[in-house]
Write a protein that holds these residues in place. Structure first.
Motif, PDB file in Angstrom:
ATOM      1  N   SER A 232       0.864  -1.173   0.000  1.00 19.40           N
ATOM      2  CA  SER A 232       0.000   0.000   0.000  1.00 19.40           C
ATOM      3  C   SER A 232       0.906   1.230   0.000  1.00 19.40           C
ATOM      4  O   SER A 232       1.806   1.327   0.839  1.00 19.40           O
ATOM      5  CB  SER A 232      -0.908   0.002   1.235  1.00 19.40           C
TER       6      SER A 232
ATOM      7  N   SER B 175      -2.871  -4.570   7.757  1.00 25.40           N
ATOM      8  CA  SER B 175      -3.346  -3.976   6.509  1.00 25.40           C
ATOM      9  C   SER B 175      -3.286  -2.452   6.546  1.00 25.40           C
ATOM     10  O   SER B 175      -3.464  -1.793   5.532  1.00 25.40           O
ATOM     11  CB  SER B 175      -4.786  -4.431   6.234  1.00 25.40           C
ATOM     12  N   THR B 176      -3.062  -1.876   7.734  1.00 24.22           N
ATOM     13  CA  THR B 176      -3.008  -0.424   7.860  1.00 24.22           C
ATOM     14  C   THR B 176      -1.620   0.135   7.560  1.00 24.22           C
ATOM     15  O   THR B 176      -1.447   1.354   7.465  1.00 24.22           O
ATOM     16  CB  THR B 176      -3.413   0.001   9.280  1.00 24.22           C
TER      17      THR B 176
ATOM     18  N   ASN C 225       1.674   5.585  -0.628  1.00 22.42           N
ATOM     19  CA  ASN C 225       1.251   6.976  -0.745  1.00 22.42           C
ATOM     20  C   ASN C 225       2.466   7.802  -1.167  1.00 22.42           C
ATOM     21  O   ASN C 225       3.423   7.954  -0.404  1.00 22.42           O
ATOM     22  CB  ASN C 225       0.703   7.520   0.570  1.00 22.42           C
TER      23      ASN C 225
ATOM     24  N   VAL D 227       1.387   1.470   5.596  1.00 20.20           N
ATOM     25  CA  VAL D 227       1.476   2.117   4.287  1.00 20.20           C
ATOM     26  C   VAL D 227       2.905   2.579   4.059  1.00 20.20           C
ATOM     27  O   VAL D 227       3.529   3.166   4.943  1.00 20.20           O
ATOM     28  CB  VAL D 227       0.525   3.328   4.204  1.00 20.20           C
TER      29      VAL D 227
ATOM     30  N   ASP E 281       4.839   5.225   2.940  1.00 21.22           N
ATOM     31  CA  ASP E 281       4.331   6.587   2.854  1.00 21.22           C
ATOM     32  C   ASP E 281       5.475   7.594   2.742  1.00 21.22           C
ATOM     33  O   ASP E 281       6.358   7.643   3.601  1.00 21.22           O
ATOM     34  CB  ASP E 281       3.499   6.875   4.111  1.00 21.22           C
TER      35      ASP E 281
END
Length: 220
Positions: free
Chosen positions: A69, A133-134, A71, A136, A138
Motif C-alpha cells: 500500500s 493492513s493499515t 502513498n 502504508v 508513505d
C-alpha cells in the motif's frame, strides 16, 4: 490502551531480546578498549533502533504478508493521521543526535542525512510485507523522519562541545578501532533488526500475557 503504551511495551520486548547479543558483541570488541561512554551510547542507539522498528510495524518472520500500500503524495491525509506523523517526527530526533555523537564519520551533515534517508526508505519498503493492513509505504513518513533527524542533528551541534559529550565517540589513532568504528554502526543496526525479525514476537507475547493476567487477575 494507548498507542504510546503499546509502543513502549513492544520496544521494551525488542530491547530485552537484543541485550544478550549486545553483551556478546562488547565482549568480542573488548580488545579495542572502547570508551565506557561510547559503550553506553551504543545501548541508547540500539534502544532507538528498536523503538523505530516497533513504531513502524516492521514485520517479523512469523507475520510476513505481502500487502503493498503506497502513498507518494506528500502530506496527503496528514490531518487524519497527525498523531502518527508527529510520532514519526519525534522518534527520529534521538537518531539524528546519536549518529554524529557516537561516530565521527557521521559528523558531516550529508553523511548523517544520507544514512537516515536510506534507513527510513528501507523501513518504509519493509512495510509492504507487514501483516497489518493499515501499514502504508508513505512518503510523508520519510519527510517527517528526516525532519526529526535534522532536529536531532541541530541539537548535536548545540551540545557537541559540552564536557559530557567527550569520549562518546570511538575515534582514535588506533587502526583497528578506526576499522571497527566504520563497521560498528551497521553491526548495531542489523543486530536489533534480526532479533526483531526472529525473537521479539515471543518476548512481546510473554510480556503482554503477564500484563493482561495482572489486569484481570487471572493467569493467561
Amino acid at each position: 490502551m494507548s498507542d504510546s503504551t503499546v509502543l513502549c511495551v513492544n520496544t521494551f520486548a525488542a530491547f530485552i531480546g537484543v541485550i544478550p547479543f549486545m553483551i556478546i558483541l562488547q565482549i568480542m570488541f573488548r580488545k579495542h578498549k572502547l570508551p565506557k561512554r561510547h559503550q553506553f551510547g551504543l545501548y541508547l542507539y540500539v534502544l532507538v533502533i528498536c523503538s523505530i522498528l516497533m513504531s513502524s510495524d516492521t514485520p517479523s518472520l512469523y507475520q510476513l504478508n505481502f500487502f503493498p500500500s503506497f502513498n507518494f503524495i506528500p502530506f496527503k491525509g496528514f490531518a487524519d493521521s497527525s498523531s502518527h506523523y508527529i510520532q514519526s517526527f519525534i522518534i527520529y530526533i534521538p537518531l539524528g543526535l546519536l549518529l554524529p555523537t557516537l561516530w565521527k564519520q557521521f559528523q558531516p551533515l550529508w553523511k548523517t542525512f544520507s544514512y537516515i534517508l536510506l534507513f527510513s526508505i528501507l523501513i518504509e519498503i519493509s512495510q509492504i510485507f507487514c501483516l497489518a493492513s493499515t501499514a502504508v509505504t508513505d512518503v510523508t513518513d520519510v519527510i517527517m523522519n528526516m525532519t526529526g533527524a535534522m532536529v536531532g542533528y541541530c541539537i548535536f551541534l548545540l551540545i557537541k562541545n559540552l564536557r559530557f559529550m567527550k569520549r562518546m565517540h570511538s575515534q582514535t589513532n588506533n587502526r583497528s578501532r578506526k576499522k571497527l568504528a566504520r563497521q560498528e554502526i551497521y553491526i548495531y543496526f542489523f543486530t536489533p533488526w534480526l532479533v526483531t525479525f526472529l525473537i521479539t514476537p515471543f518476548i512481546s507475547n510473554a510480556i503482554w500475557d503477564v500484563i493482561w493476567a495482572s489486569a484481570v487477575g487471572i493467569p493467561m
